[in-house]
Scaffold this active site. Structure first.
Site, PDB file in Angstrom:
ATOM      1  N   HIS A   1     -15.652 -18.801 114.512  1.00 31.63           N
ATOM      2  CA  HIS A   1     -14.549 -18.255 115.316  1.00 31.63           C
ATOM      3  C   HIS A   1     -13.338 -19.192 115.375  1.00 31.63           C
ATOM      4  O   HIS A   1     -12.484 -19.044 116.243  1.00 31.63           O
ATOM      5  CB  HIS A   1     -15.032 -17.930 116.738  1.00 31.63           C
ATOM      6  CG  HIS A   1     -15.919 -16.711 116.800  1.00 31.63           C
ATOM      7  ND1 HIS A   1     -16.662 -16.365 117.900  1.00 31.63           N
ATOM      8  CD2 HIS A   1     -16.173 -15.748 115.876  1.00 31.63           C
ATOM      9  CE1 HIS A   1     -17.328 -15.253 117.654  1.00 31.63           C
ATOM     10  NE2 HIS A   1     -17.067 -14.862 116.428  1.00 31.63           N
TER      11      HIS A   1
ATOM     12  N   CYS B   1       4.436 -20.142 107.853  1.00 27.66           N
ATOM     13  CA  CYS B   1       4.114 -20.745 106.543  1.00 27.66           C
ATOM     14  C   CYS B   1       2.614 -20.856 106.301  1.00 27.66           C
ATOM     15  O   CYS B   1       2.186 -21.195 105.193  1.00 27.66           O
ATOM     16  CB  CYS B   1       4.775 -22.116 106.391  1.00 27.66           C
ATOM     17  SG  CYS B   1       4.031 -23.408 107.405  1.00 27.66           S
TER      18      CYS B   1
ATOM     19  N   CYS C   1       5.864 -25.124 114.485  1.00 30.22           N
ATOM     20  CA  CYS C   1       5.231 -25.740 113.320  1.00 30.22           C
ATOM     21  C   CYS C   1       6.014 -27.001 112.921  1.00 30.22           C
ATOM     22  O   CYS C   1       7.223 -26.927 112.678  1.00 30.22           O
ATOM     23  CB  CYS C   1       5.230 -24.736 112.170  1.00 30.22           C
ATOM     24  SG  CYS C   1       4.608 -25.415 110.626  1.00 30.22           S
TER      25      CYS C   1
ATOM     26  N   SER D   1     -24.960 -14.555 124.286  1.00 27.81           N
ATOM     27  CA  SER D   1     -25.416 -13.347 124.981  1.00 27.81           C
ATOM     28  C   SER D   1     -25.801 -12.232 124.020  1.00 27.81           C
ATOM     29  O   SER D   1     -26.333 -11.203 124.449  1.00 27.81           O
ATOM     30  CB  SER D   1     -24.320 -12.866 125.931  1.00 27.81           C
ATOM     31  OG  SER D   1     -23.145 -12.599 125.192  1.00 27.81           O
TER      32      SER D   1
ATOM     33  N   ASN E   1     -32.200 -19.290 125.596  1.00 28.18           N
ATOM     34  CA  ASN E   1     -31.086 -18.859 126.448  1.00 28.18           C
ATOM     35  C   ASN E   1     -31.504 -18.898 127.913  1.00 28.18           C
ATOM     36  O   ASN E   1     -32.701 -18.846 128.219  1.00 28.18           O
ATOM     37  CB  ASN E   1     -30.671 -17.427 126.068  1.00 28.18           C
ATOM     38  CG  ASN E   1     -29.187 -17.187 126.196  1.00 28.18           C
ATOM     39  OD1 ASN E   1     -28.386 -17.915 125.613  1.00 28.18           O
ATOM     40  ND2 ASN E   1     -28.797 -16.179 126.960  1.00 28.18           N
TER      41      ASN E   1
HETATM   42  P1  OAD Z   1     -21.274 -15.438 126.361  1.00 31.51           P
HETATM   43  O1  OAD Z   1     -20.509 -15.937 127.537  1.00 31.51           O
HETATM   44  O2  OAD Z   1     -21.193 -13.989 126.040  1.00 31.51           O
HETATM   45  O3  OAD Z   1     -22.816 -15.790 126.542  1.00 31.51           O
HETATM   46  C1  OAD Z   1     -23.263 -17.060 126.912  1.00 31.51           C
HETATM   47  C2  OAD Z   1     -24.772 -16.996 127.092  1.00 31.51           C
HETATM   48  O4  OAD Z   1     -25.237 -18.319 127.360  1.00 31.51           O
HETATM   49  C3  OAD Z   1     -25.237 -16.112 128.255  1.00 31.51           C
HETATM   50  O5  OAD Z   1     -26.275 -15.251 127.805  1.00 31.51           O
HETATM   51  C4  OAD Z   1     -25.787 -17.107 129.291  1.00 31.51           C
HETATM   52  O6  OAD Z   1     -26.914 -16.621 129.981  1.00 31.51           O
HETATM   53  C5  OAD Z   1     -26.187 -18.268 128.399  1.00 31.51           C
HETATM   54  N1  OAD Z   1     -26.137 -19.580 129.062  1.00 31.51           N
HETATM   55  C6  OAD Z   1     -25.314 -20.024 130.063  1.00 31.51           C
HETATM   56  N2  OAD Z   1     -25.556 -21.306 130.345  1.00 31.51           N
HETATM   57  C7  OAD Z   1     -26.543 -21.699 129.505  1.00 31.51           C
HETATM   58  C8  OAD Z   1     -27.248 -22.940 129.298  1.00 31.51           C
HETATM   59  N3  OAD Z   1     -26.963 -24.024 130.005  1.00 31.51           N
HETATM   60  N4  OAD Z   1     -28.209 -22.970 128.340  1.00 31.51           N
HETATM   61  C9  OAD Z   1     -28.521 -21.868 127.606  1.00 31.51           C
HETATM   62  N5  OAD Z   1     -27.895 -20.676 127.765  1.00 31.51           N
HETATM   63  C10 OAD Z   1     -26.921 -20.595 128.694  1.00 31.51           C
HETATM   64  O7  OAD Z   1     -20.831 -16.353 125.114  1.00 31.51           O
HETATM   65  P2  OAD Z   1     -21.039 -16.082 123.557  1.00 31.51           P
HETATM   66  O8  OAD Z   1     -22.279 -15.305 123.313  1.00 31.51           O
HETATM   67  O9  OAD Z   1     -20.879 -17.374 122.875  1.00 31.51           O
HETATM   68  O10 OAD Z   1     -15.355 -14.859 120.932  1.00 31.51           O
HETATM   69  O11 OAD Z   1     -19.797 -15.175 123.251  1.00 31.51           O
HETATM   70  C11 OAD Z   1     -19.564 -14.791 121.921  1.00 31.51           C
HETATM   71  C12 OAD Z   1     -18.097 -14.645 121.669  1.00 31.51           C
HETATM   72  O12 OAD Z   1     -17.537 -13.781 122.660  1.00 31.51           O
HETATM   73  C13 OAD Z   1     -17.287 -15.919 121.812  1.00 31.51           C
HETATM   74  O13 OAD Z   1     -17.301 -16.712 120.643  1.00 31.51           O
HETATM   75  C14 OAD Z   1     -15.919 -15.417 122.123  1.00 31.51           C
HETATM   76  C15 OAD Z   1     -16.296 -14.351 123.132  1.00 31.51           C
HETATM   77  O14 OAD Z   1     -15.407 -13.322 123.315  1.00 31.51           O
HETATM   78  C16 OAD Z   1     -14.029 -14.902 120.727  1.00 31.51           C
HETATM   79  O15 OAD Z   1     -13.250 -15.405 121.528  1.00 31.51           O
HETATM   80  C17 OAD Z   1     -13.610 -14.279 119.441  1.00 31.51           C
END
Ligand code: OAD
Length: 240
Positions: free
Chosen positions: A115, A126, A144, A184, A208
């Site tokens: 990402h 550019c 830039c 998630s 998780n």
């Molecule tokens: P999320 O915020 O959707 O999910 C984070 C997950 O981590 C949740 O299921 C929590 O339960 C879990 N969690 C929280 N604390 C934790 C810990 N200490 N140990 C283990 N698990 C824990 O984040 P992502 O799945 O990374 O994209 O989200 C995916 C994408 O959605 C991101 O890269 C971003 C977002 O929109 C863009 O910005 C393009």
């Protein structure tokens, strides 16, 4: 610990991480209570349309995230994955949805940032990229250093194609073990990786805080903080 056999000496390991892995470093996740998408509308700060409509607002959001990320330290979960890489060498690849650079800060080298990264900016004119810490971030829309065009964060926004998809597809087809931590399971294509790896024969494990959206697709699930579970797992895998 959930029964999940350590990788055998010849087996390839792919790890996918998400925001949960950085939560213990003080970086906000997206979908937890008080997560970023509870405080901001993603279509107002994280899409090409948002940047066309209000680039200053988008920049405020990413400057705040850059400030948080650049003052954060990697946690035990990051260090455990760097340790796994040192132990498994070329049989190990880390794919991350995170843009905070904390995997590299903990010593990981084989990292694919699908990402993008807060540590880079991208010129909309550019196409040059510049390290964020070399850019003057004071203007509401930074310029830039090469051509004076408007810079944007070098982040993959909603509606854009993630990086390294071909390489990741090939890694997943050749994976013997897929470990997915701190995500998630809501955002595609990353949420689909478990299905691809499984289809091509990998054993799959999720770590998780709570069962992810796609939990039923995994062979095993270990519930807990990645800062607790990943060091335990890395120890077991490297001494196995
Ligand atoms: P999320 O915020 O959707 O999910 C984070 C997950 O981590 C949740 O299921 C929590 O339960 C879990 N969690 C929280 N604390 C934790 C810990 N200490 N140990 C283990 N698990 C824990 O984040 P992502 O799945 O990374 O994209 O989200 C995916 C994408 O959605 C991101 O890269 C971003 C977002 O929109 C863009 O910005 C393009």
């Amino acid at each position: 610990m959930t029964q999940f056999a350590p990788p055998a000496p010849h087996e390839n390991v792919v790890v996918l991480t998400g925001a949960g892995v950085s939560a213990e470093s003080g970086i906000s996740t997206f979908r937890d209570a008080n997560g970023l998408w509870e405080r901001y509308r993603f279509d107002e700060v994280a899409s090409p349309r948002a940047f066309a409509y209000d680039p200053a607002l988008v920049w405020r959001f990413y400057k705040m995230r850059w400030e948080n990320a650049s003052s954060a330290q990697p946690n035990a979960g990051h260090f455990a994955l760097a340790e796994l890489e040192r132990g498994l060498g070329e049989r190990f690849t880390l794919v991350t949805q995170n843009v905070d650079g904390l995997h590299q800060a903990s010593g990981s080298k084989r990292v694919l940032e699908m990402h993008g990264s807060l540590r880079r900016t991208l010129c909309t004119q550019c196409g040059a990229t510049h390290p964020t810490d070399t850019v003057d971030l004071a203007p509401s829309i930074p310029s830039c250093p090469s051509c004076n065009g408007d810079l944007r964060p070098d982040i993959v926004w909603f509606g854009e194609t993630p990086h390294y998809l071909k390489e990741i597809d090939s890694l997943l087809r050749n994976a013997d073990v897929l470990l997915v931590a701190g995500t998630s399971g809501n955002v595609y294509p990353a949420a689909q990786f478990v299905h691809i790896a499984s289809h091509f024969g990998a054993r799959t494990l999720a770590v998780n805080l709570e069962p992810p959206e796609n939990a039923s697709a995994f062979d095993a699930f270990m519930q807990g903080k990645s800062g607790d579970v990943l060091p335990e797992l890395a120890n077991a895998w490297l001494s196995g």
